[in-house]
Design a protein around this motif. Structure first.
Motif, PDB file in Angstrom:
ATOM      1  N   GLU A 147       8.120   3.147  -3.930  1.00  0.00           N
ATOM      2  CA  GLU A 147       6.793   3.085  -4.530  1.00  0.00           C
ATOM      3  C   GLU A 147       6.729   1.952  -5.553  1.00  0.00           C
ATOM      4  N   LYS A 148       5.528   1.444  -5.805  1.00  0.00           N
ATOM      5  CA  LYS A 148       5.346   0.332  -6.731  1.00  0.00           C
ATOM      6  C   LYS A 148       5.394   0.820  -8.178  1.00  0.00           C
ATOM      7  N   ARG A 156       1.135  -3.139 -15.316  1.00  0.00           N
ATOM      8  CA  ARG A 156      -0.042  -3.322 -16.174  1.00  0.00           C
ATOM      9  C   ARG A 156      -0.318  -2.068 -17.008  1.00  0.00           C
ATOM     10  N   GLY A 157      -0.223  -0.918 -16.374  1.00  0.00           N
ATOM     11  CA  GLY A 157      -0.424   0.319 -17.118  1.00  0.00           C
ATOM     12  C   GLY A 157       0.611   0.496 -18.218  1.00  0.00           C
ATOM     13  N   SER A 158       1.863   0.094 -17.921  1.00  0.00           N
ATOM     14  CA  SER A 158       2.933   0.205 -18.910  1.00  0.00           C
ATOM     15  C   SER A 158       2.667  -0.672 -20.125  1.00  0.00           C
ATOM     16  N   LYS A 185      -6.219   6.420 -13.762  1.00  0.00           N
ATOM     17  CA  LYS A 185      -6.916   7.275 -12.798  1.00  0.00           C
ATOM     18  C   LYS A 185      -7.284   6.513 -11.525  1.00  0.00           C
ATOM     19  N   GLY A 186      -7.320   5.176 -11.606  1.00  0.00           N
ATOM     20  CA  GLY A 186      -7.817   4.400 -10.478  1.00  0.00           C
ATOM     21  C   GLY A 186      -6.771   3.721  -9.629  1.00  0.00           C
ATOM     22  N   ILE A 187      -5.485   3.948  -9.875  1.00  0.00           N
ATOM     23  CA  ILE A 187      -4.446   3.279  -9.085  1.00  0.00           C
ATOM     24  C   ILE A 187      -3.583   4.316  -8.370  1.00  0.00           C
ATOM     25  N   PRO A 188      -2.989   3.935  -7.215  1.00  0.00           N
ATOM     26  CA  PRO A 188      -2.259   4.918  -6.395  1.00  0.00           C
ATOM     27  C   PRO A 188      -0.916   5.368  -6.969  1.00  0.00           C
ATOM     28  N   ASN A 189      -0.186   4.481  -7.655  1.00  0.00           N
ATOM     29  CA  ASN A 189       1.138   4.826  -8.178  1.00  0.00           C
ATOM     30  C   ASN A 189       1.208   4.537  -9.682  1.00  0.00           C
ATOM     31  N   ASP A 202       0.795   9.800 -14.089  1.00  0.00           N
ATOM     32  CA  ASP A 202      -0.220  10.372 -13.213  1.00  0.00           C
ATOM     33  C   ASP A 202      -1.116  11.308 -14.041  1.00  0.00           C
ATOM     34  N   ILE A 203      -2.272  10.788 -14.451  1.00  0.00           N
ATOM     35  CA  ILE A 203      -3.208  11.566 -15.265  1.00  0.00           C
ATOM     36  C   ILE A 203      -3.645  12.838 -14.540  1.00  0.00           C
ATOM     37  N   ARG A 204      -3.605  12.785 -13.188  1.00  0.00           N
ATOM     38  CA  ARG A 204      -4.019  13.949 -12.406  1.00  0.00           C
ATOM     39  C   ARG A 204      -3.122  15.154 -12.663  1.00  0.00           C
TER      40      ARG A 204
END
Length: 470
Positions: free
Chosen positions: A201-202, A206-208, A249-253, A257-259
């Motif tokens: 997985e990627k 950017r989130g980091s 919330k808008g990226i796959p990996n 994981d806010i979900r």
């Protein structure tokens, strides 16, 4: 049915993982509690202000908080053992270099490196334990691991006080270098398995970056309050934190994981409870250490012996609390612990210059019992509430809640010192301001802990014994 050799191999692996994690779990808590006792000596050596002394633990906590989630996620992808090993290496190297620090700035810079290494260690250790120990035995393993953490906390004031008293504060770091080397030897000798359940997985770079900048900005602003620049940085940090949540919330990996927080009630409220608990308790040792050495006039060694009551009880009772959380609802046990901690903090609000040492010991002991009942059951609840592929993230969340909580706690302490003492050193002239500030801090921490009880109880409707979970 697994054959006898397979069962024996599994038993050896479990024993080895537990041994290595226990050894590593001792390192950073020992250093954190020992450093609190050494702060007055460091202040004298480097002519440091109270705010600069606050940054010695604060820089370590901040860098740990920034990197815990990214390294937890990276470990799921690259391998938990690999990141864990690199963390021990960096910790050992940075600890060795601190022995030769020449001023307060160099010391703080190297403490940042130590914080990064701590993130690599604590962002993976619980994930490795969870990978090896299944439901029904996980709480016991975590209880033993947390006992090692609290053994470090209890050994820090005593050993750190003795070392500072007779050999100077640099000897604390010299003491830890061989322990780091032994930890590395144990890893290479005992653990040959790797865990990477999200391999391929990627990684969310950017989130980091957004996450790290938001935390750093928020903490820096906290330390500058009540100035205008402090409020600007504080608000900027909050806005960047909101941007991080929307981005994830808008990226796959995502790196986080806010979900998991939105869909998993146990995970969400257990994490919130941990954040509040550490926010309400972490600066207690910082305040009490300075109080005992400055206002009470004790040397570092004596102050260490006085402060040992809290971590000793934490170390003794954590395995029992972990075993209980395998059999009974961990949320109820953790909530009870939070209630005891809140009671101890409320009573600390009444400490003054004439308070007896026995009273300080008893209040710290009460908080130690509360901490033991809260910590391992709460960690067990978090790790047992997610799938295997999220173990690294969940481990990172446990560590992040601890470190962000510690960061907020130290931020509150530093803000209070700035309000009541300013940029001055702690001297007899500033003792009244320090004492008022300390009590103000305990009032704030008491309020936080009371809120934390409700957060801890909120998850209980969905929480059962991990033994009964699949």
């Amino acid at each position: 049915m697994p054959d006898k050799m397979q069962v024996d191999d599994e038993r050896v692996l479990k024993r080895s993982v537990l041994l290595v994690s226990v050894f590593a779990a001792f390192l950073t808590p020992f250093l954190g509690s020992a450093i609190n006792l050494a702060l007055p000596a460091i202040g004298r050596d480097f002519n440091a202000s109270a705010i600069e002394l606050g940054w010695i633990p604060g820089s370590f906590i901040l860098s740990s908080a920034i990197f815990l989630l990214p390294f937890g996620r990276l470990a799921d992808i690259m391998g938990r053992k690999k990141i864990f090993t690199y963390g021990i290496m960096l910790f050992t190297i940075s600890t060795f270099l601190i022995i030769f620090s020449w001023d307060i700035r160099s010391l703080i810079l190297l403490r940042i490196l130590q914080g990064i290494s701590s993130a690599m260690i604590f962002g993976t250790s619980l994930a490795i334990l969870t990978s090896v120990f299944g439901p029904g035995e996980r709480g016991r393993a975590m209880g033993i691991n947390i006992t090692a953490v609290y053994s470090g906390l209890s050994g820090g004031p005593v050993i750190g006080g003795l070392l500072t008293q007779y050999f100077g504060w640099r000897s604390i770091f010299a003491f830890l270098v061989p322990i780091g080397i032994i930890s590395l030897w144990l890893i290479f000798k005992k653990i040959r398995t790797e865990w990477a359940d999200a391999k391929g997985e990627k990684f969310d770079w950017r989130g980091s970056v957004i996450y790290g900048v938001s935390l750093a900005t928020f903490m820096y602003g906290f330390s500058k309050l009540p100035s205008t620049s402090g409020w600007i940085f504080l608000v900027s940090g909050i806005l960047l934190g909101l941007l991080f949540i929307f981005f994830e919330k808008g990226i796959p990996n995502p790196v986080f994981d806010i979900r998991l927080m939105l869909r998993n009630r146990v995970f969400a409220f257990s994490g919130i409870a941990a954040l509040i608990h550490y926010s309400a308790t972490s600066a207690t040792g910082f305040f009490i250490s300075l109080y005992l050495q400055y206002l009470k006039g004790f040397d570092a060694q004596t102050a260490g012996f006085i402060m040992i009551s809290q971590p000793v009880l934490m170390a003794l009772l954590s395995p029992l609390a972990g075993r209980l959380s395998d059999r009974y609802n961990p949320g109820i046990i953790a909530s009870t612990g939070m209630g005891l901690t809140a009671t101890g903090l409320i009573l600390l609000c009444f400490v003054n210059g004439e308070t007896s040492v026995l009273m300080i010991v008893l209040l710290l002991a009460m908080m130690g019992v509360g901490f033991a009942l809260f910590s391992s059951p709460n960690s067990n609840a978090i790790m047992s509430s997610v799938d295997k592929k999220h173990y690294g993230i969940a481990s990172g969340v446990v560590g992040t809640m601890r470190m962000v909580g510690q960061m907020l706690s130290m931020g509150i302490a530093m803000m209070i010192l700035a309000l009541f003492i300013g940029q001055q050193a702690i001297t007899p002239a500033t003792y009244p301001g320090f004492l008022t500030g300390m009590r103000t801090g305990f009032i704030i921490f008491s309020g936080l802990c009371i809120l934390g009880i409700f957060a801890s109880l909120a998850r209980n409707g969905k929480l059962t014994s991990p033994r009964n979970q699949s």
